[in-house]
Design an enzyme around this catalytic site. Structure first.
Site, mmCIF file in Angstrom:
data_model
loop_
_atom_site.group_PDB
_atom_site.id
_atom_site.type_symbol
_atom_site.label_atom_id
_atom_site.label_comp_id
_atom_site.label_asym_id
_atom_site.label_seq_id
_atom_site.Cartn_x
_atom_site.Cartn_y
_atom_site.Cartn_z
ATOM 1 N N CYS A 91 0.818 -1.206 0.000
ATOM 2 C CA CYS A 91 0.000 0.000 0.000
ATOM 3 C C CYS A 91 0.860 1.267 0.000
ATOM 4 C CB CYS A 91 -0.915 -0.029 1.232
ATOM 5 S SG CYS A 91 -1.899 1.458 1.396
ATOM 6 N N CYS B 87 -0.542 4.007 2.318
ATOM 7 C CA CYS B 87 -0.336 3.805 3.762
ATOM 8 C C CYS B 87 1.132 3.987 4.133
ATOM 9 C CB CYS B 87 -0.753 2.404 4.191
ATOM 10 S SG CYS B 87 -2.145 1.716 3.321
ATOM 11 N N ASP B 88 2.032 3.451 3.333
ATOM 12 C CA ASP B 88 3.421 3.326 3.761
ATOM 13 C C ASP B 88 4.413 4.211 3.011
ATOM 14 O OD1 ASP B 88 2.499 1.372 5.474
ATOM 15 O OD2 ASP B 88 2.866 -0.257 4.061
#
Ligand code: NAP
Length: 295
Positions: A132, A135-136
């Site tokens: 992701c 997200c990261d």
């Protein structure tokens, strides 16, 4: 046992669209989500092909949709769903929060990321391997990363990472992209993006953190992070004993979203279909909710 008019499994685009329609029609609606709200789209850095919205992050899109559904009175129940059974006219879900019954159930379980299938992949998740970019990505600011995959998810992830990272490699096993040509063309204009085509990751390197990958060309590619975006797989095992699935685990249902079990509909990416997009997920949510609510 708690009773509702409609139980919806999954708070992605299909499930929440169904919740908007059903709750707005005055039905008592519960939406179950055991993972993140918003489904796959919540992890997409950028959505530019939803009609009427020029550009929005997947997270903002999902949050807006959730607010809209809740605004009409749909209830969100943060619980995983483990099974479905029929008892007369009722369809009963077993969940982390106990049993729930309704005359109608909409399964909108979406799909989950497919692993790359390289040794030590699971062990290095969160240690340089991610699924992701939204997200990261921020953990890799100023670093060197690679995205694996040739679909739209890989292309938009590479685009978003190019804003943060010093260098982004896009590794794809063929020399043609499955994803949108317009996205690929735009990505070619980014100076810090390099395409490694007709090439596969064959090994992950590093002890307790990823330090690079080995490629099918024999080359070693030093990396701080690897973003895997190689498509999705269905997650309908919990319903396999009562609903017909195809050989890949998708719920067998046509454009009317009706499954093999009366009273149960399948909406969005979880069903057999040719085009898995936000727009088609929203369409399925609409079709199934209106079939249940009338209209
Ligand atoms: P996808 O379109 O199925 O693409 C998966 C890609 O991964 C393909 O290029 C495939 O290669 C490659 N692949 C699969 N297994 C692999 C393996 N083991 N090793 C290396 N490569 C592998 O999946 P997606 O990109 O997740 O997209 C899914 C759906 O969501 C699509 O309909 C897409 O259009 C949509 N989507 C849209 C957006 C957007 O427009 N903003 C963003 C994300 C997703 P081959 O091509 O060789 O098969």
């Amino acid at each position: 046992m708690q009773n509702y008019d409609i139980l919806i499994v999954g708070a992605g685009c299909a499930g929440l669209t169904a919740a908007v329609y059903a709750a707005r029609a005055g039905k008592r609606v519960a939406v179950f989500e055991g993972n993140g709200i918003g489904g796959q789209i919540a992890t997409s850095p950028l959505v530019e092909n939803y009609p009427g919205i020029a550009s929005i992050s997947g997270m903002e899109f999902s949050n807006n949709l959730l607010d809209q559904a809740m605004g009409f009175g749909a209830e969100l129940i943060p619980a995983g769903v483990h099974g479905l059974r029929a008892e007369g006219e009722l369809r009963i879900l077993s969940t982390d929060e106990g049993e729930f019954a309704a005359p109608a159930v909409i399964l909108a379980t979406g799909a989950k990321h497919r692993p790359l299938g390289v040794e030590r992949e699971e062990e290095l998740v969160g240690r340089g391997v991610s699924y992701c970019a939204t997200c990261d990505g921020a953990f890799f600011r100023g670093k060197t990363v690679a995205v694996v995959g040739g679909g739209s998810a890989a292309l938009v992830s590479a685009w978003a990472l190019a804003d943060l990272c010093a260098k982004v490699y896009l590794i794809h096993r063929r020399d043609e992209f499955r994803g949108e040509a317009a996205l690929a063309d735009r990505l070619r204009t980014r100076e810090n993006v390099e395409f490694l085509l007709s090439c596969q990751v064959t090994a992950l390197e590093g002890d307790d953190h990823l330090t690079g990958v080995k490629l099918s060309t024999g080359a070693d590619l030093p990396l701080d992070g690897l973003f895997v975006a190689v498509g999705q797989q269905a997650q309908n095992e919990a319903f396999a004993d009562v609903i017909a699935l195809d050989e890949r685990g998708y719920i067998v249902a046509a454009e009317d979203c009706r499954t093999s079990l009366p009273g149960v509909w399948a909406a969005g990416d979880c069903r057999t279909k040719a085009v898995r997009q936000l727009t088609t997920a929203a369409a399925d949510g609409t079709v199934s909710a209106m079939a249940i609510c009338g209209g």
